[in-house]
Design an enzyme around this catalytic site. Structure first.
Site, PDB file in Angstrom:
ATOM      1  N   ASN A 108      19.240 107.507  30.577  1.00 46.30           N
ATOM      2  CA  ASN A 108      19.444 108.609  31.525  1.00 46.30           C
ATOM      3  C   ASN A 108      18.477 108.406  32.686  1.00 46.30           C
ATOM      4  O   ASN A 108      17.275 108.631  32.538  1.00 46.30           O
ATOM      5  CB  ASN A 108      19.163 109.940  30.798  1.00 46.30           C
ATOM      6  CG  ASN A 108      19.151 111.135  31.740  1.00 46.30           C
ATOM      7  OD1 ASN A 108      19.586 111.038  32.891  1.00 46.30           O
ATOM      8  ND2 ASN A 108      18.662 112.268  31.252  1.00 46.30           N
ATOM      9  N   TRP A 109      19.010 107.972  33.820  1.00 40.55           N
ATOM     10  CA  TRP A 109      18.134 107.680  34.959  1.00 40.55           C
ATOM     11  C   TRP A 109      17.677 108.956  35.683  1.00 40.55           C
ATOM     12  O   TRP A 109      16.844 108.898  36.555  1.00 40.55           O
ATOM     13  CB  TRP A 109      18.857 106.749  35.944  1.00 40.55           C
ATOM     14  CG  TRP A 109      18.845 105.299  35.533  1.00 40.55           C
ATOM     15  CD1 TRP A 109      18.562 104.788  34.300  1.00 40.55           C
ATOM     16  CD2 TRP A 109      19.124 104.169  36.379  1.00 40.55           C
ATOM     17  NE1 TRP A 109      18.642 103.415  34.322  1.00 40.55           N
ATOM     18  CE2 TRP A 109      18.987 102.999  35.580  1.00 40.55           C
ATOM     19  CE3 TRP A 109      19.493 104.021  37.719  1.00 40.55           C
ATOM     20  CZ2 TRP A 109      19.192 101.724  36.098  1.00 40.55           C
ATOM     21  CZ3 TRP A 109      19.700 102.734  38.235  1.00 40.55           C
ATOM     22  CH2 TRP A 109      19.548 101.607  37.428  1.00 40.55           C
ATOM     23  N   LYS A 110      18.257 110.087  35.319  1.00 43.67           N
ATOM     24  CA  LYS A 110      17.922 111.363  35.984  1.00 43.67           C
ATOM     25  C   LYS A 110      18.056 111.193  37.505  1.00 43.67           C
ATOM     26  O   LYS A 110      18.914 110.442  37.944  1.00 43.67           O
ATOM     27  CB  LYS A 110      16.530 111.820  35.567  1.00 43.67           C
ATOM     28  CG  LYS A 110      16.322 111.774  34.047  1.00 43.67           C
ATOM     29  CD  LYS A 110      15.083 112.495  33.628  1.00 43.67           C
ATOM     30  CE  LYS A 110      14.885 112.300  32.133  1.00 43.67           C
ATOM     31  NZ  LYS A 110      13.911 113.190  31.567  1.00 43.67           N
ATOM     32  N   HIS A 133      21.452 118.931  29.066  1.00 40.82           N
ATOM     33  CA  HIS A 133      20.086 118.392  29.043  1.00 40.82           C
ATOM     34  C   HIS A 133      19.092 119.520  29.280  1.00 40.82           C
ATOM     35  O   HIS A 133      19.364 120.462  30.024  1.00 40.82           O
ATOM     36  CB  HIS A 133      19.944 117.315  30.119  1.00 40.82           C
ATOM     37  CG  HIS A 133      18.686 116.523  29.982  1.00 40.82           C
ATOM     38  ND1 HIS A 133      17.476 116.991  30.418  1.00 40.82           N
ATOM     39  CD2 HIS A 133      18.451 115.304  29.429  1.00 40.82           C
ATOM     40  CE1 HIS A 133      16.546 116.090  30.145  1.00 40.82           C
ATOM     41  NE2 HIS A 133      17.107 115.055  29.542  1.00 40.82           N
ATOM     42  N   GLU A 152      16.951 116.260  21.407  1.00 37.51           N
ATOM     43  CA  GLU A 152      15.818 115.950  22.277  1.00 37.51           C
ATOM     44  C   GLU A 152      14.830 117.115  22.262  1.00 37.51           C
ATOM     45  O   GLU A 152      15.036 118.107  22.990  1.00 37.51           O
ATOM     46  CB  GLU A 152      16.294 115.742  23.711  1.00 37.51           C
ATOM     47  CG  GLU A 152      17.295 114.622  23.878  1.00 37.51           C
ATOM     48  CD  GLU A 152      17.264 114.057  25.287  1.00 37.51           C
ATOM     49  OE1 GLU A 152      16.953 112.890  25.428  1.00 37.51           O
ATOM     50  OE2 GLU A 152      17.532 114.805  26.237  1.00 37.51           O
ATOM     51  N   GLU A 193      16.620 119.722  31.054  1.00 36.72           N
ATOM     52  CA  GLU A 193      16.272 119.944  32.467  1.00 36.72           C
ATOM     53  C   GLU A 193      17.349 120.764  33.174  1.00 36.72           C
ATOM     54  O   GLU A 193      17.054 121.501  34.116  1.00 36.72           O
ATOM     55  CB  GLU A 193      16.027 118.589  33.157  1.00 36.72           C
ATOM     56  CG  GLU A 193      14.729 117.961  32.670  1.00 36.72           C
ATOM     57  CD  GLU A 193      14.697 116.452  32.650  1.00 36.72           C
ATOM     58  OE1 GLU A 193      15.572 115.812  33.268  1.00 36.72           O
ATOM     59  OE2 GLU A 193      13.781 115.900  31.996  1.00 36.72           O
ATOM     60  N   GLY A 218      15.029 108.262  28.668  1.00 37.51           N
ATOM     61  CA  GLY A 218      14.806 108.625  30.071  1.00 37.51           C
ATOM     62  C   GLY A 218      13.979 107.559  30.770  1.00 37.51           C
ATOM     63  O   GLY A 218      14.488 106.503  31.153  1.00 37.51           O
ATOM     64  N   GLY A 219      12.685 107.811  30.913  1.00 40.14           N
ATOM     65  CA  GLY A 219      11.800 106.951  31.708  1.00 40.14           C
ATOM     66  C   GLY A 219      11.906 105.466  31.379  1.00 40.14           C
ATOM     67  O   GLY A 219      11.925 104.626  32.284  1.00 40.14           O
TER      68      GLY A 219
END
Ligand code: PEP
Length: 251
Positions: free
Chosen positions: A12-14, A97, A167, A99, A233-234
């Site tokens: 997930n590159w966000k 998600h 998550e 976020e 993610g990161g």
């Protein structure tokens, strides 16, 4: 029961990535083999989906998207529909998600409508759930994720059109992770809830773990029973790190 479930490692590159960042995705694509032991997906920002989908065509790299509107089209300035994401080349959409839940106030009922939209478009919904640090401290983890799971999943969910991502909110982007035993307890609980509601297809639904998965902890986390892959993610932004996580499956 789930050892035959093919794992999925999804990045997930966000809200990260310009055209130049596609070089990292190309390195991932070029390192994958068709007979690899896991499905591998990158979910870039919407601006990069079409180009990345073109570049990943005829390769094992799958392309997904992040979030969508519940409607197929209409007067919703700035939003994007699941049909548009499919048109651009996405095969899956991350919904719910944490976020989105915290930045945009999305409730599980909203997430369910978005997951229904993803199914309507013929794509796979990656439905995220997870407890906050306070909820874990209060020993509410299972009741929170149980409620989120029940309310976020459409009745038409099945192993082909839906992936669950557990998550813990406190683990996302923090470098903190639950112990393998804690992950096992949550995934076992989720598996039971999926089987109780959906029967056999609930037993085959992929349940990913997400939250600070890195090359040095992936092997331990991915070996936990009923963990059928990772949402990353990161560490998905750099090919070396992402490939290091995929290597947990011996790829
Ligand atoms: C995520 O946001 O889906 C995630 C798992 O992030 P990170 O891997 O950076 O914790």
């Amino acid at each position: 029961m789930t050892s035959s479930v093919r794992p999925l490692v999804a990045g997930n590159w966000k809200m990260n990535g310009l055209a130049a960042s596609l070089a990292e995705a190309r390195r991932v694509r070029d390192a994958l083999s068709k007979s690899g032991p896991a499905d591998v997906m990158i979910c870039p920002p919407a601006t990069l989906i079409a180009e990345l989908a073109r570049e990943a065509a005829n390769s094992p790299l799958l392309i997904g998207a992040q979030d969508c509107h519940a409607a197929a089209s209409g007067a919703h300035t700035g939003d994007i529909s699941a049909e548009m994401l499919k048109d651009a080349g996405a095969r899956a959409v991350i919904v719910g998600h944490s976020e989105r839940r915290s930045d945009h106030g999305e409730r599980s009922s909203d997430v369910r409508r978005k997951a229904e939209a993803v199914h309507r478009a013929g794509l796979t919904a990656i439905v995220c759930i997870g407890e906050t640090a306070g909820e874990r401290r209060a020993e509410l983890t299972l009741s929170v994720v149980g409620r989120q799971l029940a309310a976020s999943l459409p009745d038409a969910a099945n192993a082909g059109n839906t992936v669950i991502a557990y998550e813990p909110v406190w683990a996302i982007g923090t470098g903190l992770t639950p112990t393998a035993a804690d992950v096992a307890a949550v995934h076992k609980f989720l598996r039971g809830a999926l089987v109780a509601r959906f029967g056999g297809t609930g037993g085959a639904m992929r349940i990913l773990y997400g939250g600070s998965v890195k090359p040095d902890n992936a092997r331990e986390l991915m070996a936990v029973p009923d963990v059928n892959g990772a949402l990353v993610g990161g560490a998905s932004l750099k090919a070396n790190d992402f490939l290091g996580i995929i290597a947990a499956y011996g790829a």
